[in-house]
Design a protein around this motif. Structure first.
Motif, PDB file in Angstrom:
ATOM      1  N   TYR A 166      83.846  52.291  77.562  1.00  0.00           N
ATOM      2  CA  TYR A 166      83.489  51.483  76.413  1.00  0.00           C
ATOM      3  C   TYR A 166      82.063  51.006  76.581  1.00  0.00           C
ATOM      4  N   PHE A 167      81.297  51.206  75.535  1.00  0.00           N
ATOM      5  CA  PHE A 167      79.908  50.743  75.535  1.00  0.00           C
ATOM      6  C   PHE A 167      79.710  49.747  74.403  1.00  0.00           C
ATOM      7  N   SER A 168      80.080  50.144  73.216  1.00  0.00           N
ATOM      8  CA  SER A 168      79.938  49.265  72.055  1.00  0.00           C
ATOM      9  C   SER A 168      80.760  49.867  70.937  1.00  0.00           C
ATOM     10  N   GLY A 169      80.813  49.178  69.818  1.00  0.00           N
ATOM     11  CA  GLY A 169      81.483  49.724  68.652  1.00  0.00           C
ATOM     12  C   GLY A 169      82.970  49.431  68.655  1.00  0.00           C
ATOM     13  N   ASP A 170      83.738  50.398  68.200  1.00  0.00           N
ATOM     14  CA  ASP A 170      85.183  50.243  68.088  1.00  0.00           C
ATOM     15  C   ASP A 170      85.779  49.795  69.417  1.00  0.00           C
ATOM     16  N   THR A 171      86.546  48.725  69.380  1.00  0.00           N
ATOM     17  CA  THR A 171      87.068  48.162  70.629  1.00  0.00           C
ATOM     18  C   THR A 171      88.265  48.932  71.171  1.00  0.00           C
ATOM     19  N   LEU A 172      88.821  49.840  70.388  1.00  0.00           N
ATOM     20  CA  LEU A 172      89.900  50.705  70.873  1.00  0.00           C
ATOM     21  C   LEU A 172      89.283  52.059  71.204  1.00  0.00           C
TER      22      LEU A 172
ATOM     23  N   TYR B   6      79.516  47.321  80.199  1.00  0.00           N
ATOM     24  CA  TYR B   6      80.025  48.656  79.960  1.00  0.00           C
ATOM     25  C   TYR B   6      81.298  48.743  80.811  1.00  0.00           C
ATOM     26  N   LEU B   7      82.369  49.252  80.244  1.00  0.00           N
ATOM     27  CA  LEU B   7      83.658  49.236  80.929  1.00  0.00           C
ATOM     28  C   LEU B   7      84.198  50.642  81.079  1.00  0.00           C
TER      29      LEU B   7
ATOM     30  N   LEU C  73      74.227  53.997  76.953  1.00  0.00           N
ATOM     31  CA  LEU C  73      75.126  54.550  77.964  1.00  0.00           C
ATOM     32  C   LEU C  73      74.661  55.918  78.417  1.00  0.00           C
ATOM     33  N   SER C  74      73.978  56.655  77.561  1.00  0.00           N
ATOM     34  CA  SER C  74      73.532  57.994  77.951  1.00  0.00           C
ATOM     35  C   SER C  74      72.536  57.931  79.094  1.00  0.00           C
ATOM     36  N   ASN C  75      71.833  56.830  79.206  1.00  0.00           N
ATOM     37  CA  ASN C  75      70.888  56.689  80.309  1.00  0.00           C
ATOM     38  C   ASN C  75      71.530  56.143  81.568  1.00  0.00           C
ATOM     39  N   THR C  76      72.440  55.201  81.394  1.00  0.00           N
ATOM     40  CA  THR C  76      72.919  54.461  82.550  1.00  0.00           C
ATOM     41  C   THR C  76      74.253  54.946  83.098  1.00  0.00           C
ATOM     42  N   GLU C  77      74.977  55.775  82.357  1.00  0.00           N
ATOM     43  CA  GLU C  77      76.294  56.182  82.839  1.00  0.00           C
ATOM     44  C   GLU C  77      76.155  56.937  84.147  1.00  0.00           C
ATOM     45  N   ALA C  78      76.948  56.555  85.119  1.00  0.00           N
ATOM     46  CA  ALA C  78      76.903  57.167  86.438  1.00  0.00           C
ATOM     47  C   ALA C  78      78.018  58.192  86.565  1.00  0.00           C
ATOM     48  N   PHE C  79      77.684  59.335  87.144  1.00  0.00           N
ATOM     49  CA  PHE C  79      78.631  60.417  87.375  1.00  0.00           C
ATOM     50  C   PHE C  79      78.871  60.530  88.879  1.00  0.00           C
TER      51      PHE C  79
ATOM     52  N   SER D 223     102.782  63.774  86.137  1.00  0.00           N
ATOM     53  CA  SER D 223     101.464  64.099  86.681  1.00  0.00           C
ATOM     54  C   SER D 223     100.474  62.933  86.579  1.00  0.00           C
ATOM     55  N   ASP D 224     100.877  61.859  85.907  1.00  0.00           N
ATOM     56  CA  ASP D 224      99.997  60.688  85.807  1.00  0.00           C
ATOM     57  C   ASP D 224     100.048  59.819  87.060  1.00  0.00           C
ATOM     58  N   ALA D 225     100.971  60.107  87.963  1.00  0.00           N
ATOM     59  CA  ALA D 225     101.057  59.323  89.198  1.00  0.00           C
ATOM     60  C   ALA D 225      99.750  59.466  89.971  1.00  0.00           C
ATOM     61  N   ALA D 226      99.099  58.345  90.220  1.00  0.00           N
ATOM     62  CA  ALA D 226      97.778  58.345  90.854  1.00  0.00           C
ATOM     63  C   ALA D 226      97.344  56.897  91.012  1.00  0.00           C
ATOM     64  N   GLU D 227      96.111  56.716  91.452  1.00  0.00           N
ATOM     65  CA  GLU D 227      95.543  55.377  91.505  1.00  0.00           C
ATOM     66  C   GLU D 227      94.514  55.240  90.385  1.00  0.00           C
ATOM     67  N   TYR D 228      94.526  54.087  89.753  1.00  0.00           N
ATOM     68  CA  TYR D 228      93.680  53.850  88.593  1.00  0.00           C
ATOM     69  C   TYR D 228      92.736  52.689  88.882  1.00  0.00           C
ATOM     70  N   PHE D 229      91.473  52.918  88.579  1.00  0.00           N
ATOM     71  CA  PHE D 229      90.459  51.906  88.836  1.00  0.00           C
ATOM     72  C   PHE D 229      89.757  51.524  87.537  1.00  0.00           C
ATOM     73  N   CYS D 230      89.626  50.228  87.342  1.00  0.00           N
ATOM     74  CA  CYS D 230      88.811  49.685  86.262  1.00  0.00           C
ATOM     75  C   CYS D 230      87.455  49.308  86.857  1.00  0.00           C
ATOM     76  N   ALA D 231      86.386  49.510  86.099  1.00  0.00           N
ATOM     77  CA  ALA D 231      85.049  49.190  86.600  1.00  0.00           C
ATOM     78  C   ALA D 231      84.195  48.626  85.474  1.00  0.00           C
ATOM     79  N   VAL D 232      83.254  47.786  85.841  1.00  0.00           N
ATOM     80  CA  VAL D 232      82.317  47.206  84.878  1.00  0.00           C
ATOM     81  C   VAL D 232      80.890  47.431  85.365  1.00  0.00           C
ATOM     82  N   GLY D 233      79.998  47.694  84.434  1.00  0.00           N
ATOM     83  CA  GLY D 233      78.591  47.883  84.756  1.00  0.00           C
ATOM     84  C   GLY D 233      77.739  47.367  83.629  1.00  0.00           C
ATOM     85  N   GLY D 234      76.421  47.515  83.817  1.00  0.00           N
ATOM     86  CA  GLY D 234      75.497  47.021  82.813  1.00  0.00           C
ATOM     87  C   GLY D 234      74.360  47.980  82.602  1.00  0.00           C
ATOM     88  N   ASN D 235      73.140  47.480  82.646  1.00  0.00           N
ATOM     89  CA  ASN D 235      72.000  48.328  82.303  1.00  0.00           C
ATOM     90  C   ASN D 235      71.459  49.139  83.471  1.00  0.00           C
ATOM     91  N   THR D 236      72.204  49.197  84.535  1.00  0.00           N
ATOM     92  CA  THR D 236      71.969  50.215  85.559  1.00  0.00           C
ATOM     93  C   THR D 236      73.292  50.937  85.751  1.00  0.00           C
TER      94      THR D 236
END
Lengths: 118, 112
Positions: B50-56, B32-33, A102-108, B84-97
């Motif tokens: 979230y990348f890996s490891g503990d699921t929480l 990656y989430l 993730l340190s390489n691919t995380e986008a800011f 102050s939490d009123a806002a819009e929330y987005f979930c996103a998924v990515g991978g090795n880029t």
């Protein structure tokens, strides 16, 4: 360490003009991503660039839109002959590289450029 | 196909109540989430990832999310919501880029 810098923050263009949006990635980042957020919608991927190369432009409209990331200077998203439907927030993100970790691919993300076409 | 679904477009909760925002994803590789928050006219702020490891996963502002691979979900939770939490929330998924696929967003309204 400055974050991703986008300018201008707000841009107003008349129909038919050109819009140029700039994105300077974080220091040490060589990958840039552009996203568009239409009103009331989520972010949609447009294009992914590495220095001097377009890696993935699967989200770019076929006409009027282009992007570049030169060896020196910021990445530019260019919209020619803008129309009202181009009004949106355009976000840029950068990452260090790709591959595992993730340190390489995380986008800011930058703060975005809000384009209004009148 | 790769996609992210946020089933709830708008959610209203009372201040002090608990919150859960749902996110389901479809992704062909190890995901990656991410959860981001956006206030009107502002940019995206990363809440957690979230990348890996503990699921929480614990994030900023008292938020947490749980990765459930069997359900392809990554729901965001907060035990007690603040105005102050009123806002819009987005979930996103990515991978090795760094390319991300975003959900449509959930708008959170907080009642006093």
């Amino acid at each position: 360490n400055a974050g991703v810098m986008q300018n201008p923050r707000h841009l107003v263009r008349r129909r038919g003009q050109e819009a140029r949006l700039r994105c300077s990635p974080m220091k040490g980042h060589s990958h840039v991503y552009w996203y568009r957020q239409l009103p009331e919608e989520g972010l949609k991927f447009m294009v992914y660039l590495q220095k001097e190369n377009i890696i993935d432009e699967s989200g770019m409209p076929k006409e009027r839109f282009s992007a570049e990331f030169p060896k020196e200077g910021p990445s530019i998203l260019r919209i020619q002959q803008v129309v009202r439907g181009d009004s949106a927030a355009y976000f840029c993100a950068s990452s260090r590289s790709t591959g595992t970790g993730l340190s390489n691919t995380e986008a800011f993300f930058g703060q975005g450029t809000r384009l209004t076409v009148v | 196909a790769q996609s992210v679904t946020q089933p709830d477009i708008h959610i209203t909760v009372s201040e002090g109540a608990s919150l859960e925002l749902r996110c389901n994803y479809s992704y062909g590789a190890t995901p990656y989430l991410f959860w981001y928050v956006q206030s009107p006219g502002q940019g995206l702020q990363l809440l957690l990832k979230y990348f890996s490891g503990d699921t929480l996963v614990q994030g900023i502002k008292g938020f947490e999310a749980e990765f459930k691979r069997s359900q392809s979900s990554f729901n965001l939770r907060k035990p007690s919501v603040h105005w102050s939490d009123a806002a819009e929330y987005f979930c996103a998924v990515g991978g090795n880029t760094g390319k991300l696929i975003f959900g449509q967003g959930t708008t959170l309204q907080v009642k006093p």
